[in-house]
Design an enzyme around this catalytic site. Structure first.
Site, PDB file in Angstrom:
ATOM      1  N   LYS A  95     -17.101 -22.056 -22.898  1.00 48.53           N
ATOM      2  CA  LYS A  95     -16.911 -23.435 -22.399  1.00 48.53           C
ATOM      3  C   LYS A  95     -17.019 -24.420 -23.561  1.00 48.53           C
ATOM      4  O   LYS A  95     -17.709 -24.173 -24.555  1.00 48.53           O
ATOM      5  CB  LYS A  95     -17.919 -23.799 -21.299  1.00 48.53           C
ATOM      6  CG  LYS A  95     -19.396 -23.900 -21.715  1.00 48.53           C
ATOM      7  CD  LYS A  95     -19.803 -25.249 -22.268  1.00 48.53           C
ATOM      8  CE  LYS A  95     -21.172 -25.173 -22.934  1.00 48.53           C
ATOM      9  NZ  LYS A  95     -21.441 -26.092 -23.985  1.00 48.53           N
TER      10      LYS A  95
ATOM     11  N   PRO B  90     -18.913 -16.760 -30.503  1.00 48.06           N
ATOM     12  CA  PRO B  90     -19.977 -16.742 -31.510  1.00 48.06           C
ATOM     13  C   PRO B  90     -21.346 -17.087 -30.928  1.00 48.06           C
ATOM     14  O   PRO B  90     -21.441 -17.854 -29.975  1.00 48.06           O
ATOM     15  CB  PRO B  90     -19.530 -17.796 -32.531  1.00 48.06           C
ATOM     16  CG  PRO B  90     -18.437 -18.559 -31.896  1.00 48.06           C
ATOM     17  CD  PRO B  90     -17.852 -17.729 -30.800  1.00 48.06           C
TER      18      PRO B  90
ATOM     19  N   ALA C 238     -24.984 -18.739 -30.490  1.00 47.30           N
ATOM     20  CA  ALA C 238     -25.592 -20.058 -30.708  1.00 47.30           C
ATOM     21  C   ALA C 238     -24.573 -21.051 -31.269  1.00 47.30           C
ATOM     22  O   ALA C 238     -24.856 -21.797 -32.207  1.00 47.30           O
ATOM     23  CB  ALA C 238     -26.811 -19.947 -31.634  1.00 47.30           C
ATOM     24  N   GLY C 239     -23.363 -21.029 -30.700  1.00 50.77           N
ATOM     25  CA  GLY C 239     -22.275 -21.846 -31.232  1.00 50.77           C
ATOM     26  C   GLY C 239     -21.994 -23.111 -30.446  1.00 50.77           C
ATOM     27  O   GLY C 239     -21.096 -23.864 -30.782  1.00 50.77           O
TER      28      GLY C 239
ATOM     29  N   GLY D 158     -21.964 -18.833 -24.953  1.00 54.01           N
ATOM     30  CA  GLY D 158     -21.643 -17.401 -24.893  1.00 54.01           C
ATOM     31  C   GLY D 158     -22.676 -16.599 -24.108  1.00 54.01           C
ATOM     32  O   GLY D 158     -22.315 -15.695 -23.342  1.00 54.01           O
TER      33      GLY D 158
ATOM     34  N   ASP E  47     -25.690 -23.516 -17.708  1.00 49.21           N
ATOM     35  CA  ASP E  47     -24.227 -23.402 -17.794  1.00 49.21           C
ATOM     36  C   ASP E  47     -23.666 -22.240 -16.966  1.00 49.21           C
ATOM     37  O   ASP E  47     -22.446 -22.100 -16.825  1.00 49.21           O
ATOM     38  CB  ASP E  47     -23.784 -23.172 -19.257  1.00 49.21           C
ATOM     39  CG  ASP E  47     -24.164 -24.323 -20.175  1.00 49.21           C
ATOM     40  OD1 ASP E  47     -24.338 -25.448 -19.671  1.00 49.21           O
ATOM     41  OD2 ASP E  47     -24.281 -24.082 -21.388  1.00 49.21           O
TER      42      ASP E  47
END
Ligand code: ATP
Length: 315
Positions: A26, A111, A113-114, A118, A153
């Protein structure tokens, strides 16, 4: 483990497996962050948008709960009780009084902690996969309730599309806009940023003498989504966490600048960062912007993506 769940045909049935679920990352087209609440969460009003960068989770019948993985974060991401996949499987098992038995395998492209959620995406995929494998037959809304106990999320990643998120992001309502495909460039950074650290930094900046201006409600963004014009959408994008992410990772300014120089309609930090996303006018333009950012050498890799995408789905 792979037999039908019950003799009655009305009962949900266990799947013989493997169950393969694809789940998107997202981005937040609007991320308005309110003050810190007494329960430790910030009040959010956000517009979530699911994009075509996917993780894939496969669930097979087993007589214990195991997790293996390949791809992004292999060797770094813990596969133990701290992993959101294990936590989601156990939360569903507890909710449905099933033994938490499954062999789970993650193929990760999002990825770590992007700022692309995730981990929440993987939890959403696990809920869908185990629900089918175990024949527990929960509705998407019931799965979202289980997911919301693990991460804000997760309900959105079960639903996908473009949606408004309120509360601390867990209360999701779909935005009914005319079907439009938006084209994005996703600039993936080397290394991640801790979401709690970014929120702490924002609180600190807000206590300082020159606090960053807060975004407020997403009304302008919602209107822009209806107009299907990239220039209008670009002007309405916003993220209250961006100043905090930039304060913790000043190099991101060069990424945003590279996107602008490459001709992107607009660019912003995705969620808590450090991923930056850029809006393009069409697929060809997105490829051109990605190439420009890659040539500037300011991030690990810039890739193209489309949105909105459906949430976690069996493939
Ligand atoms: P957020 O949803 O907070 O914006 P993010 O997109 O920045 O998160 P994620 O990759 O979702 O980052 O995960 C943040 C942290 O959650 C990771 O650093 C890791 O410690 C933990 N985590 C637990 N399970 C997972 C998982 N399956 N995938 C990724 N991270 C996980």
């Amino acid at each position: 483990m792979t037999e039908a769940w019950g003799p009655d045909d009305d009962e949900p049935r266990r799947h013989h497996g493997p169950v393969r679920v694809r789940v998107p990352a997202k981005i937040n087209l609007h991320l308005g962050v309110g003050p810190l609440r007494a329960d430790g969460f910030h009040e959010l009003n956000t517009v979530y948008h699911a994009i075509s960068l996917f993780d894939e989770l496969t669930a097979r019948a087993g007589d214990t709960l195991t997790l293996t993985m390949e791809g992004e974060g292999t060797g770094t991401l813990e596969l133990d009780e701290s992993n959101l996949i294990i936590r989601a499987a156990k939360a569903l098992a507890a909710r449905t009084r099933m033994p938490a038995y499954a062999r789970l395998h993650l193929r990760k492209s999002i990825p770590l902690a992007g700022g692309l959620a995730g981990g929440s995406a993987d939890a959403a995929a696990t809920l869908i996969a185990c629900d089918l494998l175990w024949g527990t037959g929960l509705s998407r809304d019931e799965l979202a309730d289980v997911g919301a106990t693990l991460g804000s999320d997760i309900p959105f990643l079960l639903h996908g599309g473009t949606a408004l998120g309120t509360g601390h992001g867990e209360a999701v309502s779909p935005i009914l806009a005319r079907p439009t495909t938006w084209h994005w460039v996703v600039a993936i950074a080397d290394g991640g940023l801790s979401t709690p650290a970014v929120y702490r930094k924002l609180d600190e900046l807000r206590d300082s003498s020159f606090p960053p201006k807060a975004l407020g409600d997403p009304d302008e963004l919602m209107t822009a989504l209806r107009q299907r014009d990239p220039a209008v959408l670009g002007a309405a994008l916003g993220n209250d966490l961006q100043p905090a992410a930039l304060a913790l990772r000043p190099e991101l300014a060069a990424v945003l600048e590279a996107g602008q120089r490459a001709g992107a309609v607009a660019g912003l930090v995705s969620g808590s960062g450090p991923t930056c996303v850029f809006l393009a006018t069409d697929a060809g333009h997105a490829a051109q912007v990605a190439a420009g950012i890659n040539a500037a050498g300011v991030c690990r890799e810039a890739v193209t993506a489309r949105g909105p995408m459906p949430g976690a789905r069996v493939t």
